[in-house]
Design a protein around this motif. Structure first.
Motif, PDB file in Angstrom:
ATOM      1  N   ASP A   1      -3.592  10.450   2.381  1.00 55.17           N
ATOM      2  CA  ASP A   1      -4.052   9.622   3.775  1.00 55.17           C
ATOM      3  C   ASP A   1      -3.361   9.309   3.678  1.00 55.17           C
ATOM      4  O   ASP A   1      -4.260   7.583   3.632  1.00 55.17           O
ATOM      5  N   ARG A   2      -1.886   8.903   3.563  1.00 52.73           N
ATOM      6  CA  ARG A   2      -1.029   7.384   3.960  1.00 52.73           C
ATOM      7  C   ARG A   2      -0.761   6.956   4.800  1.00 52.73           C
ATOM      8  O   ARG A   2      -1.274   6.618   5.962  1.00 52.73           O
TER       9      ARG A   2
ATOM     10  N   CYS B   1      -1.208  -5.709  -2.440  1.00 52.47           N
ATOM     11  CA  CYS B   1      -2.478  -4.424  -2.663  1.00 52.47           C
ATOM     12  C   CYS B   1      -3.661  -4.665  -3.003  1.00 52.47           C
ATOM     13  O   CYS B   1      -3.361  -4.898  -4.148  1.00 52.47           O
TER      14      CYS B   1
ATOM     15  N   ARG C   1      -7.917   3.893  -2.955  1.00 51.11           N
ATOM     16  CA  ARG C   1      -8.629   3.844  -1.929  1.00 51.11           C
ATOM     17  C   ARG C   1      -6.888   2.919  -2.226  1.00 51.11           C
ATOM     18  O   ARG C   1      -6.737   2.119  -3.028  1.00 51.11           O
TER      19      ARG C   1
ATOM     20  N   ILE D   1      -5.815  -0.755  -0.126  1.00 52.49           N
ATOM     21  CA  ILE D   1      -6.121  -2.006   0.670  1.00 52.49           C
ATOM     22  C   ILE D   1      -4.677  -3.172   0.819  1.00 52.49           C
ATOM     23  O   ILE D   1      -4.857  -3.860  -0.016  1.00 52.49           O
TER      24      ILE D   1
ATOM     25  N   HIS E   1      -3.740   5.128   3.129  1.00 57.08           N
ATOM     26  CA  HIS E   1      -4.961   4.644   2.436  1.00 57.08           C
ATOM     27  C   HIS E   1      -5.647   5.236   1.679  1.00 57.08           C
ATOM     28  O   HIS E   1      -5.854   4.070   0.746  1.00 57.08           O
ATOM     29  N   HIS E   2      -5.592   6.313   1.312  1.00 61.69           N
ATOM     30  CA  HIS E   2      -6.618   6.438   0.780  1.00 61.69           C
ATOM     31  C   HIS E   2      -5.993   7.995  -0.780  1.00 61.69           C
ATOM     32  O   HIS E   2      -4.996   8.571   0.283  1.00 61.69           O
TER      33      HIS E   2
ATOM     34  N   SER F   1       0.729  -1.349  -0.030  1.00 57.80           N
ATOM     35  CA  SER F   1       0.015  -0.428  -0.182  1.00 57.80           C
ATOM     36  C   SER F   1       0.705   1.209  -0.101  1.00 57.80           C
ATOM     37  O   SER F   1       0.456   2.624  -0.747  1.00 57.80           O
ATOM     38  N   GLU F   2       2.058   0.692   0.644  1.00 56.67           N
ATOM     39  CA  GLU F   2       2.853   2.416   1.053  1.00 56.67           C
ATOM     40  C   GLU F   2       3.467   2.873  -0.122  1.00 56.67           C
ATOM     41  O   GLU F   2       3.938   3.677  -0.814  1.00 56.67           O
TER      42      GLU F   2
END
Length: 160
Positions: free
Chosen positions: A69-70, A100, A91, A93, A72-73, A14-15
């Motif tokens: 919003d690191r 992810c 997004r 996930i 996640h979004h 995700s990152e």
């Protein structure tokens, strides 16, 4: 008004994917039809950017506010340009295999009815190509090896 929603499971964290999408200044390097991108202001997890998109005789500048919003979004709010409105989000996930799931959504409407009709004809193909460009860029930057269903970072990590 065209909308597109898509989910893709990728072998990156995700990152990593968040960082790729949040790095708007690099979009002209890999994103189809992106001519330039300039960050006008940064304050905490919010940035304001101008993106110039063009194809042949068509070229338009879009102003947007990007909320980060690191990891996640990412949400994009339309500020100025040729649209009546634009809403876009990504997004990220995390998945049990270390990869992810990307949940991508875009909804927009041009002010100019001719552009709206033209874009409506090609919209899904354009968006698929753009999302595919992000996927290809992730492969270039992170060179993840899929081994036994788990994503592993290469020694290179993220190129700057």
């Amino acid at each position: 008004m065209p909308t597109h929603a898509e989910k893709r499971h990728l072998p990156y964290t995700s990152e990593q994917l968040f960082d790729l999408v949040a790095d708007v200044e690099r979009y002209p390097e890999f994103l189809p039809w992106c001519i330039s991108c300039n960050v006008i202001a940064r304050e905490g997890n919010v940035l304001q950017a101008d993106l110039v998109i063009g194809y042949k005789f068509f070229q338009e500048k879009f102003g947007s506010r990007v909320l980060l919003d690191r990891p996640h979004h990412i949400h994009v709010e339309y500020l100025s340009g040729p649209m009546k409105h634009l809403s876009n989000h990504w997004r990220f996930i995390p998945m049990p295999d270390g990869g992810c799931m990307i949940d991508f959504y875009v909804d927009f409407e041009f002010r100019n009815p001719m552009f709206q009709r033209l874009m409506g004809v090609f919209f899904n193909e354009i968006v698929r190509r753009m999302v595919g460009a992000f996927e290809q860029r992730a492969a270039q930057l992170y060179a993840a090896k899929v081994s036994g269903g788990r994503a592993e970072r290469s020694q290179r990590g993220r190129q700057s």
